[in-house]
Design a protein around this motif. Structure first.
Motif, PDB file in Angstrom:
ATOM      1  N   ILE A 141       0.857  -1.182   0.000  1.00  0.00           N
ATOM      2  CA  ILE A 141       0.000   0.000   0.000  1.00  0.00           C
ATOM      3  C   ILE A 141       0.894   1.232   0.000  1.00  0.00           C
ATOM      4  O   ILE A 141       1.767   1.377   0.861  1.00  0.00           O
ATOM      5  N   THR A 142       0.666   2.129  -0.968  1.00  0.00           N
ATOM      6  CA  THR A 142       1.576   3.239  -1.200  1.00  0.00           C
ATOM      7  C   THR A 142       0.813   4.543  -1.377  1.00  0.00           C
ATOM      8  O   THR A 142      -0.301   4.557  -1.898  1.00  0.00           O
ATOM      9  N   THR A 143       1.420   5.647  -0.927  1.00  0.00           N
ATOM     10  CA  THR A 143       0.971   6.993  -1.274  1.00  0.00           C
ATOM     11  C   THR A 143       2.144   7.705  -1.937  1.00  0.00           C
ATOM     12  O   THR A 143       3.229   7.125  -2.112  1.00  0.00           O
ATOM     13  N   GLU A 144       1.957   8.974  -2.258  1.00  0.00           N
ATOM     14  CA  GLU A 144       3.063   9.721  -2.876  1.00  0.00           C
ATOM     15  C   GLU A 144       4.230   9.902  -1.913  1.00  0.00           C
ATOM     16  O   GLU A 144       5.337  10.248  -2.327  1.00  0.00           O
ATOM     17  N   GLN A 145       4.001   9.632  -0.623  1.00  0.00           N
ATOM     18  CA  GLN A 145       5.086   9.710   0.357  1.00  0.00           C
ATOM     19  C   GLN A 145       5.874   8.412   0.464  1.00  0.00           C
ATOM     20  O   GLN A 145       6.868   8.353   1.165  1.00  0.00           O
ATOM     21  N   GLY A 146       5.404   7.367  -0.216  1.00  0.00           N
ATOM     22  CA  GLY A 146       6.087   6.079  -0.159  1.00  0.00           C
ATOM     23  C   GLY A 146       5.191   4.987   0.376  1.00  0.00           C
ATOM     24  O   GLY A 146       3.974   5.146   0.500  1.00  0.00           O
ATOM     25  N   VAL A 147       5.794   3.841   0.707  1.00  0.00           N
ATOM     26  CA  VAL A 147       5.051   2.690   1.208  1.00  0.00           C
ATOM     27  C   VAL A 147       4.577   2.966   2.635  1.00  0.00           C
ATOM     28  O   VAL A 147       5.364   3.365   3.497  1.00  0.00           O
ATOM     29  N   ILE A 148       3.288   2.748   2.896  1.00  0.00           N
ATOM     30  CA  ILE A 148       2.736   2.988   4.226  1.00  0.00           C
ATOM     31  C   ILE A 148       2.271   1.703   4.901  1.00  0.00           C
ATOM     32  O   ILE A 148       1.997   1.703   6.107  1.00  0.00           O
ATOM     33  N   GLY A 149       2.172   0.603   4.161  1.00  0.00           N
ATOM     34  CA  GLY A 149       1.734  -0.649   4.749  1.00  0.00           C
ATOM     35  C   GLY A 149       1.892  -1.794   3.767  1.00  0.00           C
ATOM     36  O   GLY A 149       2.131  -1.584   2.570  1.00  0.00           O
ATOM     37  N   ARG A 150       1.771  -2.982   4.295  1.00  0.00           N
ATOM     38  CA  ARG A 150       1.851  -4.176   3.451  1.00  0.00           C
ATOM     39  C   ARG A 150       1.007  -5.268   4.092  1.00  0.00           C
ATOM     40  O   ARG A 150       0.641  -5.194   5.272  1.00  0.00           O
ATOM     41  N   ALA A 151       0.696  -6.274   3.315  1.00  0.00           N
ATOM     42  CA  ALA A 151      -0.108  -7.380   3.818  1.00  0.00           C
ATOM     43  C   ALA A 151       0.317  -8.668   3.141  1.00  0.00           C
ATOM     44  O   ALA A 151       0.837  -8.651   2.016  1.00  0.00           O
ATOM     45  N   ALA A 152       0.084  -9.772   3.830  1.00  0.00           N
ATOM     46  CA  ALA A 152       0.355 -11.095   3.273  1.00  0.00           C
ATOM     47  C   ALA A 152      -0.838 -11.987   3.586  1.00  0.00           C
ATOM     48  O   ALA A 152      -1.330 -12.010   4.719  1.00  0.00           O
ATOM     49  N   ALA A 153      -1.308 -12.708   2.594  1.00  0.00           N
ATOM     50  CA  ALA A 153      -2.455 -13.591   2.749  1.00  0.00           C
ATOM     51  C   ALA A 153      -2.053 -15.020   2.426  1.00  0.00           C
ATOM     52  O   ALA A 153      -1.257 -15.269   1.514  1.00  0.00           O
ATOM     53  N   VAL A 154      -2.628 -15.953   3.172  1.00  0.00           N
ATOM     54  CA  VAL A 154      -2.455 -17.381   2.931  1.00  0.00           C
ATOM     55  C   VAL A 154      -3.815 -17.966   2.601  1.00  0.00           C
ATOM     56  O   VAL A 154      -4.773 -17.831   3.378  1.00  0.00           O
ATOM     57  N   LEU A 155      -3.914 -18.601   1.429  1.00  0.00           N
ATOM     58  CA  LEU A 155      -5.133 -19.288   1.006  1.00  0.00           C
ATOM     59  C   LEU A 155      -4.856 -20.783   1.006  1.00  0.00           C
ATOM     60  O   LEU A 155      -3.834 -21.231   0.458  1.00  0.00           O
TER      61      LEU A 155
END
Length: 255
Positions: free
Chosen positions: A88-102
């Motif tokens: 997850i990114t804005t013009e300020q850079g990366v602000i978050g991330r996620a990982a999913a397991v299916l």
């Protein structure tokens, strides 16, 4: 349901004014970032017979109310497991991330289990949702016990706005949004909420049914300004998952 939290504008998602969280009117709510990550991964990698068993959301940078983009990547695609990431990114850079397991669904093993999570005894809400002292949540909230009361915190939640315009909220995204409430429910006390979460990990044995999600705090540990908390998630038919958060001490929101 009325105005969505985000509107699509080319490759960006533009937040509405009510997309802010309780800590500051100028800061995007972390629960929405988890919801956007779940939405993007589900849109790209969901498949009949594959169940979203885990979603971990890292919220390592506060973001002002600005447009965001979500990019996904397939990490592993095996016979019984699929792993995907979102950034997850804005013009300020990366602000978050996620990982999913299916995980691939199959025949349920017979027999009994040594440990079974019981259904809670909380009836679905019948009265109007409550309003906050400093911040009224942009979702319906019924607390079944006040923050100042001893014993497990419990609440019913129901979304009142779409996450993204012209899109229904799927059960997986609904669970991802509700799971962020693990932090205030497990970390708040009589003096208010003094911890802000850095991440949360949702695990599910099944997806929730219906619009109501019940959350019940089942643990809190903290020392030297670092906390961990956990909740059990329910729908009106019974428990369906758990969420664990880590959090760091933070001044209580004041409006």
């Amino acid at each position: 349901m009325s105005s969505a939290f985000f509107a699509r504008k080319r490759d960006e998602l533009v937040p509405a004014p009510h997309a802010h969280g309780p800590w500051s009117p100028d800061m995007l709510h972390g629960r929405l970032l988890g919801g956007l990550a779940a939405r993007a991964i589900e849109e790209r990698y969901a498949e009949p017979g594959l169940h979203f068993a885990r979603l971990t959301v890292d919220l390592f940078r506060n973001s002002p109310m600005m447009p965001v983009t979500v990019e996904t990547a397939l990490v592993r695609d095996g016979r019984r497991i699929r792993v995907a990431d979102a950034t997850i990114t804005t013009e300020q850079g990366v602000i978050g991330r996620a990982a999913a397991v299916l995980l691939r669904q199959g025949e349920q093993p017979g027999g009994t289990r040594s440990v079974v999570t019981p259904a809670w005894d909380a009836a679905p809400p019948s009265g109007p949702p409550e309003r906050g002292r400093y911040w009224t949540p942009p979702f319906d909230l019924w607390r079944l016990a006040g923050w100042e009361r001893p014993g497990p915190g419990r609440a019913w939640l129901r979304e009142t706005y779409p996450l993204v315009e012209d899109e229904p909220i799927t059960p997986f995204v609904r669970a991802a949004l509700a799971a962020d409430f693990a932090s205030p429910l497990s970390n708040a006390g009589p003096e208010g909420l003094r911890f802000i979460n850095a991440d949360y990990t949702l695990t599910m044995g099944r997806v929730p049914e219906g619009e109501l999600i019940g959350v019940e705090a089942t643990g809190h540990l903290s020392a030297a300004g670092v906390a961990t908390g956990q909740i059990t998630l329910h729908d009106t038919t019974g428990p369906f998952g758990f969420c664990v958060v880590t959090a760091v001490a933070n001044p209580a929101p004041t409006g």
